[in-house]
Motif scaffolding. Structure first.
Motif, PDB file in Angstrom:
ATOM      1  N   GLU A 450      -7.376  14.665  -4.474  1.00  0.00           N
ATOM      2  CA  GLU A 450      -8.693  15.176  -5.176  1.00  0.00           C
ATOM      3  C   GLU A 450      -8.505  14.731  -6.844  1.00  0.00           C
ATOM      4  O   GLU A 450      -9.744  15.261  -7.575  1.00  0.00           O
ATOM      5  CB  GLU A 450      -8.665  16.766  -6.067  1.00  0.00           C
ATOM      6  N   LYS A 451      -7.156  14.632  -7.031  1.00  0.00           N
ATOM      7  CA  LYS A 451      -6.605  14.743  -9.007  1.00  0.00           C
ATOM      8  C   LYS A 451      -7.168  12.863  -9.265  1.00  0.00           C
ATOM      9  O   LYS A 451      -8.014  12.637 -10.051  1.00  0.00           O
ATOM     10  CB  LYS A 451      -5.546  14.023  -8.528  1.00  0.00           C
ATOM     11  N   THR A 452      -7.152  11.894  -7.986  1.00  0.00           N
ATOM     12  CA  THR A 452      -7.976  10.049  -8.684  1.00  0.00           C
ATOM     13  C   THR A 452      -9.051   9.945  -7.101  1.00  0.00           C
ATOM     14  O   THR A 452      -9.477   8.922  -7.597  1.00  0.00           O
ATOM     15  CB  THR A 452      -6.817   9.782  -9.005  1.00  0.00           C
ATOM     16  N   MET A 453      -8.864  10.426  -6.574  1.00  0.00           N
ATOM     17  CA  MET A 453      -9.865  10.062  -5.342  1.00  0.00           C
ATOM     18  C   MET A 453     -10.435  10.297  -4.855  1.00  0.00           C
ATOM     19  O   MET A 453     -11.008  10.981  -3.615  1.00  0.00           O
ATOM     20  CB  MET A 453      -9.173   8.823  -4.223  1.00  0.00           C
ATOM     21  N   LYS A 454     -11.260  11.513  -5.612  1.00  0.00           N
ATOM     22  CA  LYS A 454     -12.512  12.163  -5.448  1.00  0.00           C
ATOM     23  C   LYS A 454     -13.157  12.148  -4.295  1.00  0.00           C
ATOM     24  O   LYS A 454     -13.777  12.699  -3.269  1.00  0.00           O
ATOM     25  CB  LYS A 454     -13.636  12.966  -5.850  1.00  0.00           C
ATOM     26  N   GLY A 455     -13.862  10.471  -4.286  1.00  0.00           N
ATOM     27  CA  GLY A 455     -15.146   9.783  -3.439  1.00  0.00           C
ATOM     28  C   GLY A 455     -14.709   9.487  -2.342  1.00  0.00           C
ATOM     29  O   GLY A 455     -15.314   9.086  -1.358  1.00  0.00           O
TER      30      GLY A 455
END
Length: 544
Positions: A450-455
């Motif tokens: 969720e911090k850097t790879m929400k996609g």
């Protein structure tokens, strides 16, 4: 053949209280069915009333001429003519192949109570079965259930009936009927009794013109030696005898409806639910539209002073409805309120045999009977019977199951306990732990992504679901493996439940008599009737 009596709780509180003659329920009826004196009092009441005995006997003799008979049947027709005779009566819809077992149980109850009371009272007591041929719900009577591999399977009679015809007016397609029954018997498995049973079916089908005829023929073949008389409530000739009663009902339709509603208020105030659904301004009579083959319930339109059908399909003035009753009585029929009254005014009824539902709705009719200046007869609960095959009894003994438990609850709980006992707890626990571990790890992974790879989160969720589904698949395979290893035992649990309490329902509401006729012969019911059955509220288990 032997019998065991079991004390089991009734299915609902009302019937439980009725059987125990609780003071709250006792007041809903005129007689105590368990008190011998009630029947002597009832006889005295009937002696003061007038009945069309000869006309009724003539009608029944004419109607029954088409069906199997015996000397005892003729004797009871003659007995009905006697001024001191009375009847024990009960009825049911004309189910295909006699319908669920409770119809047969009701006939057995009628015959046995008539014999018992005839001996006690020293007067002729005639057993009468009232076939509800006026009923128009074809879907309720056009099927039977037969034992399948695991559960009972519904087999629907293939003859289509689109119109809302009375059962008495449904013409029987003989070719379809015989082929269907022959297929059912063959699927059940050929026995030493199958040939004789097929001969009976051929005779019954050949002699029958209507759906009700087939029911009547089969019933009389099975019970003719016990002097049973039958009457079809949908028979036009019977309507002629009923016309004066119809006229009386029409004259008092408002008072009858109000009487039922008053009694229902008393029932509700006593803490019970009511059974009879009363419409606004009920007439409690049906009109039979012959042109459209439809039975239409009438109500009264006070504004127009007309008797009307649903959506104003038909409408009559008081004079027109009374003319129909006088000149065309076959166009009228009773509903749940007026049928018991009609029955009691036609027949010198010593007692009525009823099932749980009937006991409940008769309790709402006390004041309606009083409005017609008569009393309700003693309402005697029909015998509760379960037919138990020896192989099923042997399975129960092997598995340590008691009759009482299975009759009340089936075998599901015992079967689950068995599976729990033989399963590998460690494997089950590890699978549960594996699912938990996967969920926890993916939760951790989700927090980081969720911090850097929400996609990537949708893919993550999809991936987690795939893994969990694979674990579920593994769990099901483990369960299947367990059931395969213990298949013989599990089949016994299933067979016991299917035979005694199929799908959580009492046997009598699902099974049909033809299975037992095919396996135990056309005369096994004669042996059942010889058993010492008492009307004591106990459940009778007949071991075949």
């Amino acid at each position: 053949m032997e019998m065991v009596n079991l004390s089991l709780p009734a299915g609902n509180q009302f019937v439980t209280d009725y059987l125990s003659q609780d003071d709250k329920v006792k007041g809903f009826y005129h007689y105590n069915h368990g008190d011998k004196d009630s029947y002597f009092q009832r006889v005295k009441e009937l002696e003061k009333r007038q009945f069309m005995r000869n006309e009724l006997a003539d009608h029944i003799a004419g109607y029954m001429r088409a069906f199997p008979q015996s000397e005892k049947v003729q004797q009871n027709i003659a007995n009905l003519r006697k001024d001191n005779s009375v009847v024990v009566i009960g009825g049911q819809q004309a189910g295909i192949l006699t319908g669920p077992l409770y119809s047969v149980h009701k006939i057995i109850s009628i015959i046995l109570l008539a014999e018992k009371k005839g001996s006690e009272l020293g007067i002729p007591v005639v057993p009468v079965f009232w076939i509800a041929g006026e009923d128009h719900d074809y879907l309720e009577v056009n099927h039977v259930f037969v034992p399948g591999a695991e559960k009972m399977e519904r087999k629907t009679f293939p003859q289509r009936v689109v119109e809302k015809k009375m059962a008495s007016d449904i013409e029987l397609d003989k070719e379809i009927c015989y082929a269907w029954v022959e297929k059912l018997i063959k699927a059940d498995g050929e026995t030493e009794h199958s040939k004789e049973l097929l001969v009976l079916v051929k005779e019954a089908v050949d002699a029958s013109h209507t759906f009700v005829d087939l029911f009547s023929y089969l019933v009389m073949h099975l019970f003719q030696e016990f002097g049973l008389l039958i009457v079809d409530s949908g028979d036009k000739a019977l309507r002629v005898l009923e016309k004066e009663i119809f006229l009386n009902q029409i004259d008092q339709f408002k008072e009858i409806g109000e009487a039922v509603q008053k009694q229902q208020t008393i029932v509700k105030e006593s803490g019970y639910s009511t059974v009879i659904e009363m419409s606004d301004n009920p007439v409690n009579l049906f009109y039979y539209d012959e042109e459209n083959s439809e039975r239409i319930l009438l109500t009264y339109d006070e504004e127009k002073s007309l008797f009307v059908g649903k959506d104003q399909t038909v409408h009559f003035t008081l004079e027109e409805l009374k003319e129909i009753a006088s000149e065309f009585p076959h166009k009228l029929s009773n509903n749940v309120v007026t049928r018991p009254i009609m029955q009691d005014l036609l027949f010198p009824t010593l007692a009525f045999i009823g099932g749980p539902g009937e006991i409940a709705y008769w309790g709402e009719l006390k004041q309606a009977f009083e409005q017609m200046n008569i009393k309700m007869p003693p309402i005697v609960p029909r015998l509760n019977i379960t037919l138990l095959e020896r192989c099923v009894e042997a399975d129960m003994e092997e598995l340590g199951l008691t009759l009482a438990d299975v009759l009340q609850s089936g075998t599901e709980e015992a079967c689950n306990s068995f599976l729990a006992a033989v399963s590998n707890d460690k494997v089950d626990d590890l699978i549960v732990q594996l699912k938990s571990d996967i969920a926890n790890k993916y939760k951790d992974l989700q927090s980081e992504m969720e911090k850097t790879m929400k996609g990537m989160l949708p893919l993550l969720q999809k991936n987690e679901n795939l893994l969990l589904n694979q674990v579920d698949f593994l769990a099901k395979k483990v369960e299947m493996d367990l059931k395969t290893k213990h298949e013989v035992i599990l089949n016994k649990y299933a067979r016991i439940e299917r035979c005694i309490r199929p799908d959580g329902i009492p046997q009598e509401r699902v099974w049909n008599i033809f299975y037992f006729l095919n396996h135990f012969g056309l005369h096994f019911l004669e042996d059942v009737l010889k058993l010492p059955m008492e009307f004591d509220g106990s459940h009778k288990v007949v071991k075949l």
